[in-house]
Every structure is written in structure tokens, then in C-alpha cells.
Design an enzyme around this catalytic site. Structure first.
Site, PDB file in Angstrom:
ATOM      1  N   LYS A  92     -29.672 -12.398  54.844  1.00 48.06           N
ATOM      2  CA  LYS A  92     -28.135 -13.231  55.173  1.00 48.06           C
ATOM      3  C   LYS A  92     -27.691 -12.764  56.555  1.00 48.06           C
ATOM      4  CE  LYS A  92     -24.781 -15.551  53.457  1.00 48.06           C
ATOM      5  NZ  LYS A  92     -25.077 -16.340  54.639  1.00 48.06           N
ATOM      6  N   LYS A 128     -30.634 -12.981  61.147  1.00 45.75           N
ATOM      7  CA  LYS A 128     -29.920 -13.596  62.266  1.00 45.75           C
ATOM      8  C   LYS A 128     -30.789 -14.652  62.956  1.00 45.75           C
ATOM      9  CE  LYS A 128     -25.738 -13.331  64.163  1.00 45.75           C
ATOM     10  NZ  LYS A 128     -24.454 -12.986  63.387  1.00 45.75           N
ATOM     11  N   ASP A 168     -22.368 -18.559  63.497  1.00 44.44           N
ATOM     12  CA  ASP A 168     -21.659 -17.394  64.458  1.00 44.44           C
ATOM     13  C   ASP A 168     -21.411 -18.511  65.744  1.00 44.44           C
ATOM     14  OD1 ASP A 168     -22.178 -14.288  64.987  1.00 44.44           O
ATOM     15  OD2 ASP A 168     -22.985 -15.361  66.731  1.00 44.44           O
TER      16      ASP A 168
HETATM   17  P1  NDP Z   1     -17.181 -19.058  68.311  1.00 44.08           P
HETATM   18  O1  NDP Z   1     -18.283 -19.682  69.092  1.00 44.08           O
HETATM   19  O2  NDP Z   1     -16.326 -19.619  67.337  1.00 44.08           O
HETATM   20  O3  NDP Z   1     -16.123 -18.494  69.278  1.00 44.08           O
HETATM   21  C1  NDP Z   1     -16.495 -17.747  70.405  1.00 44.08           C
HETATM   22  C2  NDP Z   1     -15.352 -17.561  71.461  1.00 44.08           C
HETATM   23  O4  NDP Z   1     -15.710 -16.414  72.149  1.00 44.08           O
HETATM   24  C3  NDP Z   1     -15.152 -18.703  72.091  1.00 44.08           C
HETATM   25  O5  NDP Z   1     -13.720 -18.836  72.489  1.00 44.08           O
HETATM   26  C4  NDP Z   1     -15.955 -18.472  73.350  1.00 44.08           C
HETATM   27  O6  NDP Z   1     -15.554 -19.069  74.720  1.00 44.08           O
HETATM   28  C5  NDP Z   1     -15.779 -16.916  73.807  1.00 44.08           C
HETATM   29  N1  NDP Z   1     -16.905 -16.516  74.317  1.00 44.08           N
HETATM   30  C6  NDP Z   1     -18.086 -16.570  74.361  1.00 44.08           C
HETATM   31  N2  NDP Z   1     -18.903 -16.072  75.143  1.00 44.08           N
HETATM   32  C7  NDP Z   1     -17.891 -15.522  75.975  1.00 44.08           C
HETATM   33  C8  NDP Z   1     -18.044 -14.786  77.245  1.00 44.08           C
HETATM   34  N3  NDP Z   1     -19.335 -14.510  77.724  1.00 44.08           N
HETATM   35  N4  NDP Z   1     -16.924 -14.170  78.040  1.00 44.08           N
HETATM   36  C9  NDP Z   1     -15.794 -14.749  77.537  1.00 44.08           C
HETATM   37  N5  NDP Z   1     -15.577 -15.453  76.384  1.00 44.08           N
HETATM   38  C10 NDP Z   1     -16.663 -15.693  75.716  1.00 44.08           C
HETATM   39  O7  NDP Z   1     -17.659 -17.577  67.601  1.00 44.08           O
HETATM   40  P2  NDP Z   1     -17.259 -16.487  66.600  1.00 44.08           P
HETATM   41  O8  NDP Z   1     -15.721 -16.655  66.767  1.00 44.08           O
HETATM   42  O9  NDP Z   1     -17.832 -17.258  65.292  1.00 44.08           O
HETATM   43  O10 NDP Z   1     -18.057 -15.296  66.787  1.00 44.08           O
HETATM   44  C11 NDP Z   1     -17.365 -14.344  67.918  1.00 44.08           C
HETATM   45  C12 NDP Z   1     -17.842 -13.066  67.865  1.00 44.08           C
HETATM   46  O11 NDP Z   1     -17.806 -12.408  66.256  1.00 44.08           O
HETATM   47  C13 NDP Z   1     -19.573 -13.027  67.843  1.00 44.08           C
HETATM   48  O12 NDP Z   1     -19.788 -11.695  68.611  1.00 44.08           O
HETATM   49  C14 NDP Z   1     -19.869 -12.978  66.561  1.00 44.08           C
HETATM   50  O13 NDP Z   1     -21.112 -12.468  66.572  1.00 44.08           O
HETATM   51  C15 NDP Z   1     -19.252 -12.201  65.747  1.00 44.08           C
HETATM   52  N6  NDP Z   1     -18.950 -12.533  64.528  1.00 44.08           N
HETATM   53  C16 NDP Z   1     -18.793 -13.806  63.914  1.00 44.08           C
HETATM   54  C17 NDP Z   1     -18.600 -13.900  62.461  1.00 44.08           C
HETATM   55  C18 NDP Z   1     -18.275 -15.228  61.771  1.00 44.08           C
HETATM   56  O14 NDP Z   1     -17.995 -15.284  60.799  1.00 44.08           O
HETATM   57  N7  NDP Z   1     -18.348 -16.216  62.783  1.00 44.08           N
HETATM   58  C19 NDP Z   1     -18.958 -12.884  61.470  1.00 44.08           C
HETATM   59  C20 NDP Z   1     -19.232 -11.615  62.112  1.00 44.08           C
HETATM   60  C21 NDP Z   1     -19.112 -11.553  63.440  1.00 44.08           C
HETATM   61  P3  NDP Z   1     -15.315 -20.813  74.868  1.00 44.08           P
HETATM   62  O15 NDP Z   1     -14.259 -21.171  73.884  1.00 44.08           O
HETATM   63  O16 NDP Z   1     -15.176 -20.901  76.208  1.00 44.08           O
HETATM   64  O17 NDP Z   1     -16.745 -21.129  74.511  1.00 44.08           O
END
Ligand code: NDP
Length: 447
Positions: A92, A128, A168
């Protein structure tokens, strides 16, 4: 048989076996620095070579994903699924679509996921996957064609009792829907093979919000444990995706003051705090219009810092919710200087090794991602339970369960987090997560 393990010797071996996989090395070192002393006192784990076995994924699949863009060009991407460990349940963990995706990043995420899923106390193993495909700037039809092609390769490796991916970075409701539709089309079966589904076809209420809400709940528990109230505390949140936005939503409900959100173009700063109305506008802008903050309408309530991260702004609590290694040593120095009191990770491994070292040497309360962001995968597991029973629980019921799960994870961290005046949440989360997996692996014998 070794009498004792040494972190540097262990890492030498791991790096030899996995050359060039920097993020994976970083994640293993971060976890095993606290686990190795524990294992050295528990010879049964040492003799069974549990750590060597835990760092080798059960199976990795890599495949070609061909699709056609709107201009009829043939495009080729690489798809992956790393099935890391299924000792305590079906694999998962999310799928990530981002140009930076490679085996090292997926192995670091899968490894972290193993401990996180164990901490939830739910019966879920860890995996993953994803692709170097970039959904940004693609039309809906292009994203659909890519998802269909990706699932055509992936479907033979997943199943309700085998592997159940979720979203993700770059994989939200739209992508999950296209992937699920293609799985149904190929197999002629309506199976619970993905979580984060739409509510019309087996999705769970509160799944979308769960990671962000869970992070805010965990931060609240951690502060309460140290007699601090989250109300009126000024928060820096990075990211503007699923995790960040819902983390802000819950923080506002808890009456904290949120100063920032950010994306890959820079940081949006509201000096008097983001209001609920502003957050609704931001949701619409990021989730519907899918635009970057650099084009956000100018308004006297906001400042925009181009290509800057939020960490130099004075505040009380930091909640990184964007991506790995987004907090570097200099950012951490700025936060320590500005008197940050707590940091709770919504993102996976948002701090570089140097930044983590500084953080752990400081007095800042530190909630690592595997504990603080476990709410998403926990509600994913609840989605699987609802699918098995063919029923749906109410939002109130699910939020209550989420809160209890986060409280339970917090208690496990406190129990295993040393007896100093301040809980060591890193040690607590790593050891609590480790024990359950290690015991299951021992019980299975040599497999
Ligand atoms: P999203 O794609 O929904 O959002 C990611 C956000 O982070 C976007 O606003 C993006 O910017 C920004 N971002 C990505 N890369 C960069 C970077 N290099 N520099 C600055 N900003 C950046 O992803 P999630 O919210 O789902 O995931 C965010 C984090 O949380 C990740 O690390 C993920 O592994 C972790 N996570 C997520 C879970 C989930 O349920 N979704 C569960 C547990 C952990 P832009 O809008 O410009 O693309």
C-alpha cells in the site's frame, strides 16, 4: 554472524548494493541511526539479518509507458512499482507522477512507507510507484491516455489482496479515476485496487483531507504533550497541493494562524494570516485552474516571494508539505534563529540530512513524516475496509477514527521515544514501526 551492527559499515554495504541511489541511502541512514542501537540489544533481529532484509524490496517492476499526445506525437515514459514489504498486509502506498521520479526516490518512499504503515496499526504492507511523466501543462485527454497506458502495464501486479496503490505528487482524483476506469475496462471487474477513488465509485469520505488533517492533529498532540496550545500559533506551510491545503484547512479550524503556502514558483505570504475565504479561492485556483502562484491575482492581503521558500519568515511552527529535501541547512538555521518551536512533516523526508541533524540538536519539537503524515494511508486502509464490507461510513465517523489513529501514533512515539524531558519522536516512530514488521518477518522464517 555479526555481534553488533555499525551504522557506517551497514551503510557501506547498502551503498555498494544500491549505487547512486542517494535519496534511498539518506532515508535508510535516517531510520537506522535510531534502529541499530535497539537491534544491537535484541540479538534475534541481528541473527535473522532483519535490517538487510528490510532494505531489499520484495519486488520491483519497471516498464515502458507509450502514449500519444494531442499533436499525435508518440511519447515514451518509464513506469515503476516498488513492492517493498508485505509482511503485515497487501502492499500500500501512492503513485507519483513527476519528472524527478526514479528508482532511488521510489525506494526511499517505499522504505519510509513500511514504517509508516506499521505505525497506523492497520493491516497494510508498503509499496510506492509512479512515473517520470509530468502531468503539468498536459490536457485532460493527454493525462487520460497516459494513465490508461500506465495501467495497462500495471494491472497484472495489483489486486485487493496484493497491492493497492493511491495518489501522491501529481496523482490526484483525476488521475486515480482514469487509472481505475482502465483497470475496470481491462479486467471486467470492479475491484478495490486503488484508494482515493471518487465517492461515486467506492471512494471514502475524508480520504482527500486525511493527510493534511492528520498532520495538523499530530502537531496538536505533540504540542499538547509539551503543554503548548496550537491556538494563535503562527504557522509556515509549504506546498499548495493535497497535503498542504487540507493541513491549512484543519489548522484554521484549530484557530492557528497560517502565514504561507508555496508552490514550485515561490511563496504566497499573508502577514495577517490566510482566512477561510482566501483558502477557498486558493483551492479553486490550484485544484480547478491548476495555475501557479506566480500568476495569482495581486491583492494587498498577500505578498509573493518569487522562487523563495517560506522558511525565512518569522513564525512558531513549520509544516513542510511540498516535497523531499525542501528544507536545507540554511533554511533550518533561519528557523532556529527565528525561534520556531515545532516542525511537523506533511511531506516525506522534507529535510536534508544536514538540516535534520541541526533540527535534532535543537530544542525544536520534531514530528517525522512517517508519524505525522500517516493519516492519508490510514484513511486509505479504511477505504479498503469499507469496500470489503460494501458500505460507507459518515464523515464524522471517519474523522473520529482519523483523530484516534493520529493520537495512537503519537502515543506509540511517546512510549518508544526515550525518557528525556522531551520526547524523541524520530526514535519513537522508527522503533515502534520497526518492531511490528520485524516480529512478522521473524515469524515467517527465512523468506
Ligand atoms: P501534490 O502534487 O498535490 O502537491 C505538491 C505541492 O508541492 C504542489 O503545490 C507543488 O507545486 C509543490 N512542489 C512539488 N515539488 C516542489 C519543489 N521541488 N519545490 C517547491 N514546491 C514543490 O502532492 P501531495 O500534496 O499529495 O504531496 C506532497 C508531499 O506529501 C509529498 O512529499 C508526498 O509524498 C507527501 N505525502 C502525500 C500523501 C497524500 O495522501 N497525498 C500521503 C503522505 C505523504 P506546484 O503546484 O507548482 O506543482
Amino acid at each position: 554472524m555479526p555481534n553488533k551492527l555499525d551504522i557506517n559499515a551497514f551503510m557501506d554495504g547498502l551503498q555498494r548494493r544500491n549505487p547512486g541511489e542517494q535519496e534511498f541511502h539518506q532515508a535508510v541512514r535516517d531510520v537506522f541511526e535510531t534502529v541499530i542501537p535497539f537491534v544491537n540489544y535484541n540479538k534475534k533481529y541481528l541473527d535473522a539479518r532483519i535490517l538487510e532484509r528490510m532494505t531489499e524490496p520484495d519486488k520491483t517492476v519497471v516498464f515502458r509507458v507509450c502514449w500519444e499526445d494531442d499533436d499525435k506525437n508518440i511519447r515514451v515514459n518509464r513506469g515503476y512499482r516498488v513492492q517493498f514489504n508485505n509482511s503485515i498486509g497487501p502492499y500500500k502506498g501512492g503513485l507519483r507522477f513527476h519528472p524527478s521520479v526514479n528508482l532511488s526516490i521510489l525506494k526511499f518512499l517505499g522504505f519510509e512507507q513500511t514504517f509508516k504503515n506499521s505505525l497506523t496499526t492497520l493491516p497494510i504492507g508498503a509499496g510506492k510507484g509512479g512515473s517520470d511523466f509530468n502531468p503539468k501543462g498536459k490536457s485532460d485527454r493527454e493525462v487520460m491516455r497516459f494513465c490508461q497506458s500506465y495501467m495497462t502495464q500495471l494491472y497484472q501486479h495489483i489486486g485487493p489482496d496484493m497491492d493497492v496503490p493511491a495518489g501522491d505528487i501529481g496523482v490526484g482524483a483525476r488521475e486515480i479515476s482514469y487509472l481505475f476506469g482502465q483497470h475496470k475496462r481491462i479486467t471486467h471487474k470492479f475491484l478495490s485496487v486503488l484508494t482515493g477513488k471518487g465517492l461515486e465509485f467506492g471512494g471514502s469520505l475524508v480520504r482527500t483531507e486525511a493527510t493534511g488533517y492528520g498532520n495538523a492533529y499530530f502537531a496538536t498532540e505533540m504540542l499538547q504533550q509539551h503543554d503548548i496550545d496550537i491556538k494563535d500559533k503562527r504557522c509556515l506551510v509549504s506546498g499548495a497541493g493535497n497535503v498542504a491545503i487540507y493541513c491549512v484547512e484543519k489548522l484554521l479550524q484549530l484557530e492557528a494562524v497560517v502565514l504561507t503556502l508555496s508552490d514550485s514558483s515561490g511563496t504566497l505570504y499573508a502577514k495577517d494570516g490566510i482566512s477561510k475565504e482566501m483558502l477557498e479561492d486558493i483551492k479553486q485556483y490550484k485544484f480547478e485552474a491548476r495555475k501557479s502562484f506566480s500568476e495569482f491575482p495581486k491583492n494587498k492581503q498577500y505578498k509573493f516571494f518569487e522562487n523563495k521558500k517560506p522558511w525565512h519568515i518569522e513564525a512558531d511552527i513549520a509544516l513542510p508539505c511540498a516535497t523531499q529535501n525542501e528544507i536545507e541547512k540554511s533554511d533550518m538555521k533561519a528557523m532556529i534563529k527565528n525561534g520556531i518551536i515545532a516542525l511537523s512533516e506533511g511531506a516525506n523526508m522534507p529535510c536534508t540530512s544536514d538540516a535534520t541533524k541541526l533540527l535534532r540538536e535543537s530544542d525544536i519539537l520534531y514530528a517525522p513524516g512517517k508519524a505525522a503524515n500517516a493519516g492519508g494511508v490510514a484513511v486509505s486502509a479504511l477505504e479498503m475496509s469499507q469496500n470489503s464490507q460494501r458500505l460507507s461510513w459518515s464523515a464524522e465517523e471517519l474523522e473520529r477514527k482519523l483523530r484516534e489513529i493520529m493520537q495512537n501514533i503519537h502515543s506509540q512515539c511517546v512510549k518508544n521515544g526515550g525518557d528525556g524531558k522531551q520526547t524523541d519522536y524520530v526514535q519513537g516512530a522508527n522503533i515502534a514501526g520497526f518492531i511490528k514488521i520485524a516480529e512478522a518477518m521473524l515469524a515467517y522464517g527465512i523468506v
